[in-house]
Design a protein around this motif. Structure first.
Motif, PDB file in Angstrom:
ATOM      1  N   MET A 157       0.838  -1.178   0.000  1.00 41.53           N
ATOM      2  CA  MET A 157       0.000   0.000   0.000  1.00 41.53           C
ATOM      3  C   MET A 157       0.881   1.238   0.000  1.00 41.53           C
ATOM      4  O   MET A 157       2.040   1.188   0.411  1.00 41.53           O
ATOM      5  N   ALA A 158       0.329   2.357  -0.456  1.00 44.36           N
ATOM      6  CA  ALA A 158       1.094   3.593  -0.538  1.00 44.36           C
ATOM      7  C   ALA A 158       0.339   4.703   0.173  1.00 44.36           C
ATOM      8  O   ALA A 158      -0.889   4.801   0.087  1.00 44.36           O
ATOM      9  N   VAL A 159       1.094   5.525   0.876  1.00 47.67           N
ATOM     10  CA  VAL A 159       0.570   6.735   1.508  1.00 47.67           C
ATOM     11  C   VAL A 159       1.358   7.901   0.936  1.00 47.67           C
ATOM     12  O   VAL A 159       2.587   7.938   1.028  1.00 47.67           O
ATOM     13  N   VAL A 160       0.651   8.844   0.343  1.00 46.96           N
ATOM     14  CA  VAL A 160       1.300  10.015  -0.245  1.00 46.96           C
ATOM     15  C   VAL A 160       1.093  11.194   0.699  1.00 46.96           C
ATOM     16  O   VAL A 160      -0.028  11.664   0.889  1.00 46.96           O
ATOM     17  N   GLY A 161       2.180  11.647   1.312  1.00 45.39           N
ATOM     18  CA  GLY A 161       2.113  12.737   2.278  1.00 45.39           C
ATOM     19  C   GLY A 161       2.541  12.267   3.650  1.00 45.39           C
ATOM     20  O   GLY A 161       1.892  11.404   4.248  1.00 45.39           O
ATOM     21  N   GLY A 162       3.649  12.815   4.163  1.00 43.50           N
ATOM     22  CA  GLY A 162       4.201  12.368   5.427  1.00 43.50           C
ATOM     23  C   GLY A 162       3.918  13.300   6.579  1.00 43.50           C
ATOM     24  O   GLY A 162       4.730  13.383   7.513  1.00 43.50           O
ATOM     25  N   GLY A 163       2.787  14.000   6.541  1.00 47.98           N
ATOM     26  CA  GLY A 163       2.358  14.777   7.700  1.00 47.98           C
ATOM     27  C   GLY A 163       1.824  13.848   8.776  1.00 47.98           C
ATOM     28  O   GLY A 163       1.986  12.624   8.706  1.00 47.98           O
ATOM     29  N   ILE A 164       1.163  14.416   9.771  1.00 50.95           N
ATOM     30  CA  ILE A 164       0.680  13.586  10.869  1.00 50.95           C
ATOM     31  C   ILE A 164      -0.365  12.589  10.390  1.00 50.95           C
ATOM     32  O   ILE A 164      -0.394  11.437  10.843  1.00 50.95           O
ATOM     33  N   ALA A 165      -1.240  12.983   9.452  1.00 55.57           N
ATOM     34  CA  ALA A 165      -2.281  12.069   8.982  1.00 55.57           C
ATOM     35  C   ALA A 165      -1.686  10.899   8.215  1.00 55.57           C
ATOM     36  O   ALA A 165      -2.013   9.731   8.466  1.00 55.57           O
ATOM     37  N   GLY A 166      -0.783  11.181   7.267  1.00 57.99           N
ATOM     38  CA  GLY A 166      -0.168  10.109   6.500  1.00 57.99           C
ATOM     39  C   GLY A 166       0.721   9.226   7.355  1.00 57.99           C
ATOM     40  O   GLY A 166       0.723   7.992   7.207  1.00 57.99           O
ATOM     41  N   SER A 167       1.462   9.835   8.277  1.00 55.34           N
ATOM     42  CA  SER A 167       2.349   9.056   9.146  1.00 55.34           C
ATOM     43  C   SER A 167       1.549   8.139  10.064  1.00 55.34           C
ATOM     44  O   SER A 167       1.919   6.977  10.280  1.00 55.34           O
ATOM     45  N   ALA A 168       0.434   8.649  10.620  1.00 54.73           N
ATOM     46  CA  ALA A 168      -0.394   7.823  11.503  1.00 54.73           C
ATOM     47  C   ALA A 168      -0.956   6.622  10.750  1.00 54.73           C
ATOM     48  O   ALA A 168      -0.957   5.495  11.257  1.00 54.73           O
ATOM     49  N   ALA A 169      -1.432   6.845   9.522  1.00 53.33           N
ATOM     50  CA  ALA A 169      -1.970   5.746   8.722  1.00 53.33           C
ATOM     51  C   ALA A 169      -0.884   4.718   8.405  1.00 53.33           C
ATOM     52  O   ALA A 169      -1.100   3.505   8.503  1.00 53.33           O
ATOM     53  N   ALA A 170       0.302   5.203   8.036  1.00 56.48           N
ATOM     54  CA  ALA A 170       1.398   4.290   7.695  1.00 56.48           C
ATOM     55  C   ALA A 170       1.826   3.461   8.908  1.00 56.48           C
ATOM     56  O   ALA A 170       2.055   2.249   8.806  1.00 56.48           O
ATOM     57  N   LEU A 171       1.927   4.098  10.075  1.00 59.84           N
ATOM     58  CA  LEU A 171       2.334   3.381  11.278  1.00 59.84           C
ATOM     59  C   LEU A 171       1.307   2.313  11.658  1.00 59.84           C
ATOM     60  O   LEU A 171       1.671   1.176  11.991  1.00 59.84           O
ATOM     61  N   LYS A 172       0.036   2.659  11.611  1.00 62.99           N
ATOM     62  CA  LYS A 172      -0.998   1.695  11.993  1.00 62.99           C
ATOM     63  C   LYS A 172      -1.028   0.504  11.032  1.00 62.99           C
ATOM     64  O   LYS A 172      -1.151  -0.643  11.449  1.00 62.99           O
ATOM     65  N   LEU A 173      -0.906   0.769   9.729  1.00 62.83           N
ATOM     66  CA  LEU A 173      -0.913  -0.317   8.750  1.00 62.83           C
ATOM     67  C   LEU A 173       0.325  -1.200   8.917  1.00 62.83           C
ATOM     68  O   LEU A 173       0.238  -2.431   8.873  1.00 62.83           O
ATOM     69  N   ALA A 174       1.486  -0.577   9.109  1.00 69.26           N
ATOM     70  CA  ALA A 174       2.721  -1.352   9.258  1.00 69.26           C
ATOM     71  C   ALA A 174       2.659  -2.241  10.494  1.00 69.26           C
ATOM     72  O   ALA A 174       3.148  -3.374  10.486  1.00 69.26           O
ATOM     73  N   GLU A 175       2.050  -1.748  11.576  1.00 71.03           N
ATOM     74  CA  GLU A 175       1.923  -2.580  12.781  1.00 71.03           C
ATOM     75  C   GLU A 175       1.022  -3.787  12.551  1.00 71.03           C
ATOM     76  O   GLU A 175       1.153  -4.800  13.239  1.00 71.03           O
ATOM     77  N   LEU A 176       0.119  -3.672  11.564  1.00 73.90           N
ATOM     78  CA  LEU A 176      -0.749  -4.804  11.221  1.00 73.90           C
ATOM     79  C   LEU A 176      -0.065  -5.760  10.250  1.00 73.90           C
ATOM     80  O   LEU A 176      -0.683  -6.734   9.803  1.00 73.90           O
ATOM     81  N   GLY A 177       1.193  -5.496   9.905  1.00 72.67           N
ATOM     82  CA  GLY A 177       1.945  -6.376   9.024  1.00 72.67           C
ATOM     83  C   GLY A 177       1.839  -6.032   7.557  1.00 72.67           C
ATOM     84  O   GLY A 177       2.318  -6.780   6.700  1.00 72.67           O
ATOM     85  N   VAL A 178       1.230  -4.899   7.228  1.00 64.90           N
ATOM     86  CA  VAL A 178       1.077  -4.473   5.836  1.00 64.90           C
ATOM     87  C   VAL A 178       2.349  -3.760   5.379  1.00 64.90           C
ATOM     88  O   VAL A 178       2.895  -2.925   6.105  1.00 64.90           O
ATOM     89  N   GLN A 179       2.804  -4.071   4.172  1.00 65.53           N
ATOM     90  CA  GLN A 179       3.943  -3.366   3.599  1.00 65.53           C
ATOM     91  C   GLN A 179       3.468  -2.011   3.084  1.00 65.53           C
ATOM     92  O   GLN A 179       2.587  -1.935   2.224  1.00 65.53           O
ATOM     93  N   VAL A 180       4.044  -0.933   3.618  1.00 60.71           N
ATOM     94  CA  VAL A 180       3.602   0.420   3.299  1.00 60.71           C
ATOM     95  C   VAL A 180       4.772   1.244   2.787  1.00 60.71           C
ATOM     96  O   VAL A 180       5.858   1.229   3.368  1.00 60.71           O
ATOM     97  N   SER A 181       4.519   1.981   1.705  1.00 62.58           N
ATOM     98  CA  SER A 181       5.477   2.972   1.223  1.00 62.58           C
ATOM     99  C   SER A 181       4.918   4.352   1.543  1.00 62.58           C
ATOM    100  O   SER A 181       3.805   4.684   1.126  1.00 62.58           O
ATOM    101  N   LEU A 182       5.683   5.147   2.307  1.00 62.65           N
ATOM    102  CA  LEU A 182       5.247   6.474   2.732  1.00 62.65           C
ATOM    103  C   LEU A 182       6.073   7.518   1.988  1.00 62.65           C
ATOM    104  O   LEU A 182       7.281   7.617   2.169  1.00 62.65           O
ATOM    105  N   PHE A 183       5.392   8.284   1.120  1.00 63.75           N
ATOM    106  CA  PHE A 183       6.069   9.274   0.279  1.00 63.75           C
ATOM    107  C   PHE A 183       5.947  10.663   0.893  1.00 63.75           C
ATOM    108  O   PHE A 183       4.842  11.117   1.226  1.00 63.75           O
ATOM    109  N   GLU A 184       7.065  11.366   1.025  1.00 60.06           N
ATOM    110  CA  GLU A 184       7.074  12.730   1.553  1.00 60.06           C
ATOM    111  C   GLU A 184       8.009  13.588   0.710  1.00 60.06           C
ATOM    112  O   GLU A 184       9.181  13.248   0.520  1.00 60.06           O
ATOM    113  N   ALA A 185       7.485  14.697   0.198  1.00 57.52           N
ATOM    114  CA  ALA A 185       8.290  15.560  -0.667  1.00 57.52           C
ATOM    115  C   ALA A 185       9.380  16.297   0.092  1.00 57.52           C
ATOM    116  O   ALA A 185      10.420  16.640  -0.477  1.00 57.52           O
TER     117      ALA A 185
END
Length: 469
Positions: free
Chosen positions: A1-29
């Motif tokens: 899965m991909a999250v575009v935007g590394g602010g608090i909203a994108g980071s929170a989503a990426a952290l929660k998904l990764a803790e569930l074992g999902v491979q996440v790519s977090l993109f931040e400009a």
């Protein structure tokens, strides 16, 4: 899965998904995570905003408690004092029904789980102070370290021009929030999760839905390694005020607003004692707009003034159009976002902010510029500029957009997205815990670890170290 935007909203989503074992790519400009608009106040009840609904305030209370459970080192523990000046048509007693609802709801949350007692004892959630109370406190010496709720009020009672106000004053346990310590916590947490790939200094250049019965998203991006592309099962648009650009790439329509705002840093040489946060209510957009004084160590204060010459800007609230989901700010404001501020702009607006607060706090008139402004643009979904408790929306298959206005809504938005991913059959297994569950990856970090990195981020972002402390 991909999250575009590394602010608090994108980071929170990426952290929660990764803790569930999902491979996440977090993109931040940008060069680091959670580098967004200024955040200094934990809206544990939304009492700064008289104009929003009680329902939004109750939601902000819940979300704030959750935020403190997940980011325990981000807290600046001091109360907020709310005052209504004589030049405002409001009645301070009109705040009481909402405060009573919030206190009752806080009691319910604490009864559900003891870890929800993040704002001190329920009975101390708010306290009222009459003119006589403050006059009596003004006779006391200012303590070096406040030990009681009354201690926090002593510098207020001594230095505020009480003749300029209506009574009672309200002290409420709405604490401060450190953007820099949240950024540090998020960065340290991602390093603990092998499933979370963080790509900073990386710009997404194109997205496109591919595939048939089981659609996927192709994400093209530009990084220091050149142009690359990945395909993912699910795409999360967490681009903040730039969310419309990703919607445009995806050929999706969305009605939203973007508002540019700024806060200012001042050093107060004649400061006495440790201060609570001070909010002087006022009518937004008028010369008597709300004034807000947020304390940091070393005599540094952050200032908001809800007037067009301080925090607000003429033309600073813009809407999307029929042709684009991205509202466009004026060239002047866009230049501030991309290139920064000119020294004379910083001096002029900070001076206006100091004068605005000094109308109520005369000794504050000797405050001077302490750093560059904290500024940014925030998205507001829909057409209600007073909306504060927003979270997420869904569009097309396997596409979500976070639409938070306040930091405390980020975790709630992440949970809604995970629910949607489960509903689409992309995440197996039973949901873990409850809506208030802590993130394991943010627990166990030491305060010193977080502070050390927060101070590094303050230096990198050219802010006083006091903002990290």
């Amino acid at each position: 899965m991909a999250v575009v935007g590394g602010g608090i909203a994108g980071s929170a989503a990426a952290l929660k998904l990764a803790e569930l074992g999902v491979q996440v790519s977090l993109f931040e400009a940008g060069p680091s995570l959670v580098n967004g608009p200024p955040a200094c106040h934990l809206h544990a009840g939304g009492n700064l905003y008289r104009e929003i609904s009680d329902q939004q305030c109750l939601k902000l209370l819940e979300q704030s408690i959750h935020t403190l459970r997940v980011f325990p080192h981000a807290l600046n523990r001091r109360p907020t004092v709310i005052a209504v000046p004589n030049n405002d048509p409001g009645d301070p007693n009109a705040l009481l029904p909402r405060l009573q609802k919030l206190q009752a709801h806080y009691a319910e949350l604490v009864a559900l789980h003891p870890n929800n007692q993040q704002l001190g004892p329920v009975e101390d959630y708010y306290r009222l102070y009459s003119r006589e109370d403050l006059q009596a406190l003004a006779e006391l010496a200012i303590p070096d370290t406040p030990q009681s709720l009354d201690d926090w009020m002593i510098p207020v009672a001594k230095q505020l021009d009480l003749a300029a106000f209506k009574f009672p004053f309200v002290q409420v346990q709405e604490y401060g929030l450190s953007l820099l310590r949240i950024a540090a916590t998020v960065s340290l947490a991602t390093q603990r999760l092998a499933q979370c790939q963080v790509l900073t200094n990386t710009k997404v250049t194109h997205i496109e839905q591919v595939g048939g019965s089981s659609p996927r998203w192709r994400v093209d991006y530009q990084s220091e390694q050149g142009e690359q592309s990945i395909e993912v099962d699910y795409l999360i648009n967490a681009c903040g005020y730039r969310s419309g650009r990703l919607d445009d790439m995806a050929k999706l329509t969305r009605h939203r607003m973007v508002e540019f705002k700024a806060a200012y840093l001042a050093k107060w040489p004649s400061q006495q004692g440790r201060w609570p946060e001070l909010v002087v209510h006022g009518q937004r957009g008028t010369p008597n707009g709300m004034a807000q004084l947020t304390p940091y160590p070393d005599g540094i204060f952050q200032l908001h003034g809800m007037t067009d010459t301080i925090t607000l800007f003429k033309g600073g609230l813009v809407k999307s159009s029929d042709n684009s989901a991205q509202p466009e700010l004026s060239p002047l404001l866009s230049r501030k976002l991309t290139q920064g501020w000119r020294p004379e702009e910083i001096a002029e607006r900070t001076s206006e902010a100091v004068k605005h607060m000094a109308r109520y706090l005369p000794s504050f008139s000797d405050a001077c510029v302490a750093g560059r402004p904290l500024f940014g643009a925030q998205q507001i979904p829909g057409d209600d500029p007073s909306l504060r408790a927003a979270s997420v929306s869904f569009d097309k298959a396997h596409y979500a957009r976070t639409e938070i206005v306040k930091f405390s809504s980020a975790l709630h938005a992440a949970e809604q997205i995970i629910d949607n991913i489960r509903q689409q059959g992309l995440l197996l297994g039973k949901p873990e815990g409850s809506a208030m569950t802590e993130l394991r990856c943010t627990q166990g970090l030491s305060y010193q670890q977080v502070l050390d990195l927060a101070e590094q981020l303050a230096e990198q972002r050219n802010y006083p170290l006091a903002l990290a402390r």
